[in-house]
Design a protein around this motif. Structure first.
Motif, PDB file in Angstrom:
ATOM      1  N   GLY A   1       1.824  26.725  -7.747  1.00  0.00           N
ATOM      2  CA  GLY A   1       0.679  26.955  -8.607  1.00  0.00           C
ATOM      3  C   GLY A   1       0.298  25.733  -9.408  1.00  0.00           C
ATOM      4  N   ASP A   2       0.103  25.914 -10.719  1.00  0.00           N
ATOM      5  CA  ASP A   2      -0.410  24.843 -11.566  1.00  0.00           C
ATOM      6  C   ASP A   2       0.543  23.657 -11.681  1.00  0.00           C
ATOM      7  OD1 ASP A   2      -2.815  26.068 -12.061  1.00  0.00           O
ATOM      8  OD2 ASP A   2      -2.119  27.121 -13.852  1.00  0.00           O
ATOM      9  N   SER A   3       1.864  23.886 -11.521  1.00  0.00           N
ATOM     10  CA  SER A   3       2.794  22.757 -11.567  1.00  0.00           C
ATOM     11  C   SER A   3       2.482  21.761 -10.461  1.00  0.00           C
ATOM     12  CB  SER A   3       4.240  23.247 -11.439  1.00  0.00           C
ATOM     13  OG  SER A   3       4.466  23.846 -10.163  1.00  0.00           O
ATOM     14  N   LEU A   4       2.000  22.256  -9.336  1.00  0.00           N
ATOM     15  CA  LEU A   4       1.630  21.397  -8.220  1.00  0.00           C
ATOM     16  C   LEU A   4       0.436  20.517  -8.593  1.00  0.00           C
ATOM     17  CD1 LEU A   4       1.604  20.420  -5.309  1.00  0.00           C
ATOM     18  CD2 LEU A   4       0.444  22.537  -4.666  1.00  0.00           C
ATOM     19  N   VAL A   5      -0.556  21.108  -9.246  1.00  0.00           N
ATOM     20  CA  VAL A   5      -1.745  20.360  -9.659  1.00  0.00           C
ATOM     21  C   VAL A   5      -1.350  19.213 -10.585  1.00  0.00           C
ATOM     22  CG1 VAL A   5      -3.950  20.477 -10.868  1.00  0.00           C
ATOM     23  CG2 VAL A   5      -3.244  22.370  -9.403  1.00  0.00           C
ATOM     24  N   LYS A   6      -0.482  19.499 -11.549  1.00  0.00           N
ATOM     25  CA  LYS A   6      -0.030  18.473 -12.492  1.00  0.00           C
ATOM     26  C   LYS A   6       0.724  17.361 -11.779  1.00  0.00           C
ATOM     27  CE  LYS A   6       0.356  21.711 -16.377  1.00  0.00           C
ATOM     28  NZ  LYS A   6       1.296  22.384 -17.316  1.00  0.00           N
ATOM     29  N   THR A   7       1.592  17.745 -10.841  1.00  0.00           N
ATOM     30  CA  THR A   7       2.373  16.747 -10.111  1.00  0.00           C
ATOM     31  C   THR A   7       1.477  15.824  -9.304  1.00  0.00           C
ATOM     32  OG1 THR A   7       4.292  18.225  -9.972  1.00  0.00           O
ATOM     33  CG2 THR A   7       4.202  16.409  -8.402  1.00  0.00           C
ATOM     34  N   VAL A   8       0.492  16.392  -8.607  1.00  0.00           N
ATOM     35  CA  VAL A   8      -0.417  15.585  -7.792  1.00  0.00           C
ATOM     36  C   VAL A   8      -1.223  14.643  -8.670  1.00  0.00           C
ATOM     37  CG1 VAL A   8      -2.449  15.650  -6.302  1.00  0.00           C
ATOM     38  CG2 VAL A   8      -0.563  17.253  -5.914  1.00  0.00           C
TER      39      VAL A   8
ATOM     40  N   ARG B   1       0.871  -1.183   0.000  1.00  0.00           N
ATOM     41  CA  ARG B   1       0.000   0.000   0.000  1.00  0.00           C
ATOM     42  C   ARG B   1       0.902   1.226   0.000  1.00  0.00           C
ATOM     43  NH1 ARG B   1      -3.136   2.606   4.394  1.00  0.00           N
ATOM     44  NH2 ARG B   1      -4.868   3.718   3.415  1.00  0.00           N
ATOM     45  N   THR B   2       0.734   2.081  -0.997  1.00  0.00           N
ATOM     46  CA  THR B   2       1.720   3.132  -1.243  1.00  0.00           C
ATOM     47  C   THR B   2       1.114   4.529  -1.176  1.00  0.00           C
ATOM     48  OG1 THR B   2       1.342   2.892  -3.632  1.00  0.00           O
ATOM     49  CG2 THR B   2       3.161   1.644  -2.663  1.00  0.00           C
ATOM     50  N   LEU B   3       1.993   5.474  -0.819  1.00  0.00           N
ATOM     51  CA  LEU B   3       1.600   6.872  -0.639  1.00  0.00           C
ATOM     52  C   LEU B   3       2.643   7.773  -1.282  1.00  0.00           C
ATOM     53  CD1 LEU B   3      -0.120   9.105   0.956  1.00  0.00           C
ATOM     54  CD2 LEU B   3       1.620   8.855   2.750  1.00  0.00           C
ATOM     55  N   ALA B   4       2.210   8.822  -1.946  1.00  0.00           N
ATOM     56  CA  ALA B   4       3.112   9.877  -2.419  1.00  0.00           C
ATOM     57  C   ALA B   4       2.985  11.067  -1.481  1.00  0.00           C
ATOM     58  CB  ALA B   4       2.770  10.292  -3.843  1.00  0.00           C
ATOM     59  N   ILE B   5       4.111  11.534  -0.947  1.00  0.00           N
ATOM     60  CA  ILE B   5       4.159  12.697  -0.059  1.00  0.00           C
ATOM     61  C   ILE B   5       4.738  13.856  -0.857  1.00  0.00           C
ATOM     62  CG2 ILE B   5       5.179  13.665   2.034  1.00  0.00           C
ATOM     63  CD1 ILE B   5       5.289  10.790   3.135  1.00  0.00           C
ATOM     64  N   ILE B   6       3.986  14.940  -0.963  1.00  0.00           N
ATOM     65  CA  ILE B   6       4.412  16.081  -1.775  1.00  0.00           C
ATOM     66  C   ILE B   6       4.434  17.339  -0.913  1.00  0.00           C
ATOM     67  CG2 ILE B   6       3.945  17.462  -3.833  1.00  0.00           C
ATOM     68  CD1 ILE B   6       2.480  15.091  -5.013  1.00  0.00           C
ATOM     69  N   PRO B   7       5.624  17.789  -0.486  1.00  0.00           N
ATOM     70  CA  PRO B   7       5.711  19.064   0.235  1.00  0.00           C
ATOM     71  C   PRO B   7       5.672  20.221  -0.759  1.00  0.00           C
ATOM     72  CG  PRO B   7       7.876  18.064   0.056  1.00  0.00           C
ATOM     73  CD  PRO B   7       6.919  17.102  -0.593  1.00  0.00           C
ATOM     74  N   ALA B   8       4.945  21.271  -0.429  1.00  0.00           N
ATOM     75  CA  ALA B   8       4.815  22.394  -1.364  1.00  0.00           C
ATOM     76  C   ALA B   8       4.760  23.703  -0.599  1.00  0.00           C
ATOM     77  CB  ALA B   8       3.554  22.239  -2.214  1.00  0.00           C
TER      78      ALA B   8
ATOM     79  N   VAL C   1       0.333   5.481  -7.267  1.00  0.00           N
ATOM     80  CA  VAL C   1       0.265   5.147  -5.843  1.00  0.00           C
ATOM     81  C   VAL C   1      -1.205   5.041  -5.428  1.00  0.00           C
ATOM     82  CG1 VAL C   1       2.470   6.219  -5.217  1.00  0.00           C
ATOM     83  CG2 VAL C   1       0.381   7.596  -5.202  1.00  0.00           C
ATOM     84  N   ASP C   2      -1.416   4.493  -4.238  1.00  0.00           N
ATOM     85  CA  ASP C   2      -2.789   4.365  -3.747  1.00  0.00           C
ATOM     86  C   ASP C   2      -3.362   5.695  -3.283  1.00  0.00           C
ATOM     87  OD1 ASP C   2      -3.161   1.445  -3.942  1.00  0.00           O
ATOM     88  OD2 ASP C   2      -1.500   1.389  -2.522  1.00  0.00           O
ATOM     89  N   SER C   3      -2.504   6.542  -2.706  1.00  0.00           N
ATOM     90  CA  SER C   3      -2.968   7.827  -2.183  1.00  0.00           C
ATOM     91  C   SER C   3      -1.877   8.876  -2.328  1.00  0.00           C
ATOM     92  CB  SER C   3      -3.354   7.710  -0.698  1.00  0.00           C
ATOM     93  OG  SER C   3      -4.295   6.682  -0.484  1.00  0.00           O
ATOM     94  N   VAL C   4      -2.286  10.139  -2.300  1.00  0.00           N
ATOM     95  CA  VAL C   4      -1.354  11.263  -2.331  1.00  0.00           C
ATOM     96  C   VAL C   4      -1.638  12.167  -1.146  1.00  0.00           C
ATOM     97  CG1 VAL C   4      -0.569  13.301  -3.596  1.00  0.00           C
ATOM     98  CG2 VAL C   4      -1.139  11.214  -4.843  1.00  0.00           C
ATOM     99  N   LEU C   5      -0.580  12.568  -0.452  1.00  0.00           N
ATOM    100  CA  LEU C   5      -0.693  13.531   0.643  1.00  0.00           C
ATOM    101  C   LEU C   5       0.053  14.790   0.260  1.00  0.00           C
ATOM    102  CD1 LEU C   5      -1.423  14.346   3.579  1.00  0.00           C
ATOM    103  CD2 LEU C   5       0.777  13.344   4.267  1.00  0.00           C
ATOM    104  N   LEU C   6      -0.624  15.918   0.291  1.00  0.00           N
ATOM    105  CA  LEU C   6      -0.014  17.213  -0.010  1.00  0.00           C
ATOM    106  C   LEU C   6       0.180  17.990   1.284  1.00  0.00           C
ATOM    107  CD1 LEU C   6       0.841  19.544  -1.884  1.00  0.00           C
ATOM    108  CD2 LEU C   6      -1.587  20.119  -2.144  1.00  0.00           C
ATOM    109  N   LEU C   7       1.420  18.377   1.573  1.00  0.00           N
ATOM    110  CA  LEU C   7       1.746  19.242   2.705  1.00  0.00           C
ATOM    111  C   LEU C   7       1.959  20.634   2.134  1.00  0.00           C
ATOM    112  CD1 LEU C   7       1.871  17.519   5.291  1.00  0.00           C
ATOM    113  CD2 LEU C   7       2.873  16.239   3.408  1.00  0.00           C
ATOM    114  N   TYR C   8       0.989  21.526   2.294  1.00  0.00           N
ATOM    115  CA  TYR C   8       0.939  22.767   1.525  1.00  0.00           C
ATOM    116  C   TYR C   8       1.081  23.988   2.441  1.00  0.00           C
ATOM    117  CZ  TYR C   8      -0.639  25.372  -2.662  1.00  0.00           C
ATOM    118  OH  TYR C   8      -0.716  26.187  -3.768  1.00  0.00           O
TER     119      TYR C   8
END
Length: 247
Positions: free
Chosen positions: A17-24, A6-13, A31-38
């Protein structure tokens, strides 16, 4: 994804802007889930990502290391077997997540993305200098320890004693991996675009100070010959003295 992991992507930001939306959105495919630390979030961007990922926001800049540590705690508390940390600036091909997780599943504790190019010659030289010292101390053979794109087995990541709040977190991860005798590998990744670096001179000083402090505090665990250990400790002590003057 790798097997039944079971996998997670952790994205600190920070104020992205829009580059973040594309990355997520792209990361969500692998992965199963994405967590954004914004930090200092944009309401517009958060609305675009509603329902796509979990979002933890901060109204002030907490630092990359602080965000990553919060993300790791989230992975620990929510039963993920593995997680990937990826920068939010869109300068990583998130399709490489699949290959990194596959390599992780072959027996490694940590997989570090090895970029195919650097932003500029100064960053190239700084990275080579940093990697040279890290390899001397750890015995690893890393060429891009500061890439900002890493995969971890959650059980192994729990063993890392991390305290950094800034960009020095990536150096601390590698040093702590060595202290815990973890298996570390590199995976070649593609950098589709290059923009101005967000790492400041102050950040490089903090990375240097973190490294020197760790070496001095863990000197008994340095698995090198006595002459080399004296050499490393002498330079670490001198470097820390200079670094503290420049902080």
């Amino acid at each position: 994804m790798t097997g039944d992991m079971r996998t997670l992507a952790i994205i600190p930001a920070f104020n992205e802007g829009d580059s973040l939306v594309k990355t997520v959105r792209k990361s969500r495919r692998y992965v199963d889930s994405v967590l954004l630390l914004y930090d200092e979030p944009s309401e517009e961007i958060c609305n675009k990502l509603d329902g796509i990922c979990d979002i933890i926001t901060s109204e002030k800049r907490s630092g990359k290391g602080s965000a990553i540590r919060r993300g790791m705690e989230y992975a620990f508390d929510n039963g993920y077997d593995a997680f990937v940390i990826i920068d939010s600036d869109g300068e990583r091909d998130v399709g490489d997540i699949k290959g990194m997780l596959n390599l992780l599943g072959s027996g490694y504790d940590i997989v570090i993305g090895k970029r195919d190019r650097q932003r500029c010659i100064s960053r190239l030289l700084l990275n080579r200098f940093t990697n040279w010292w890290i390899n001397i101390v750890t015995g690893y053979s890393l060429s891009d320890s500061l890439s900002g794109f890493n995969a971890f087995r959650t059980s192994s990541a729990r063993r890392l004693d991390l305290s950094s709040n800034g960009f020095e977190i990536e150096t601390e991860m590698v040093l702590e991996a060595k202290r815990n005798l973890l298996k570390v590998a590199e995976f070649p990744i593609i950098v589709p675009s290059i923009s101005k670096s967000k790492v400041r001179l102050k950040d490089h000083i903090m990375i240097n100070n973190l490294f020197d402090r760790w070496v001095i505090m863990n000197r008994k665990q340095l698995d090198v010959g006595y002459p080399r250990k004296i050499f490393i400790l002498a330079f670490a002590t001198f470097g820390l003295m200079i670094g503290r003057m420049l902080e």
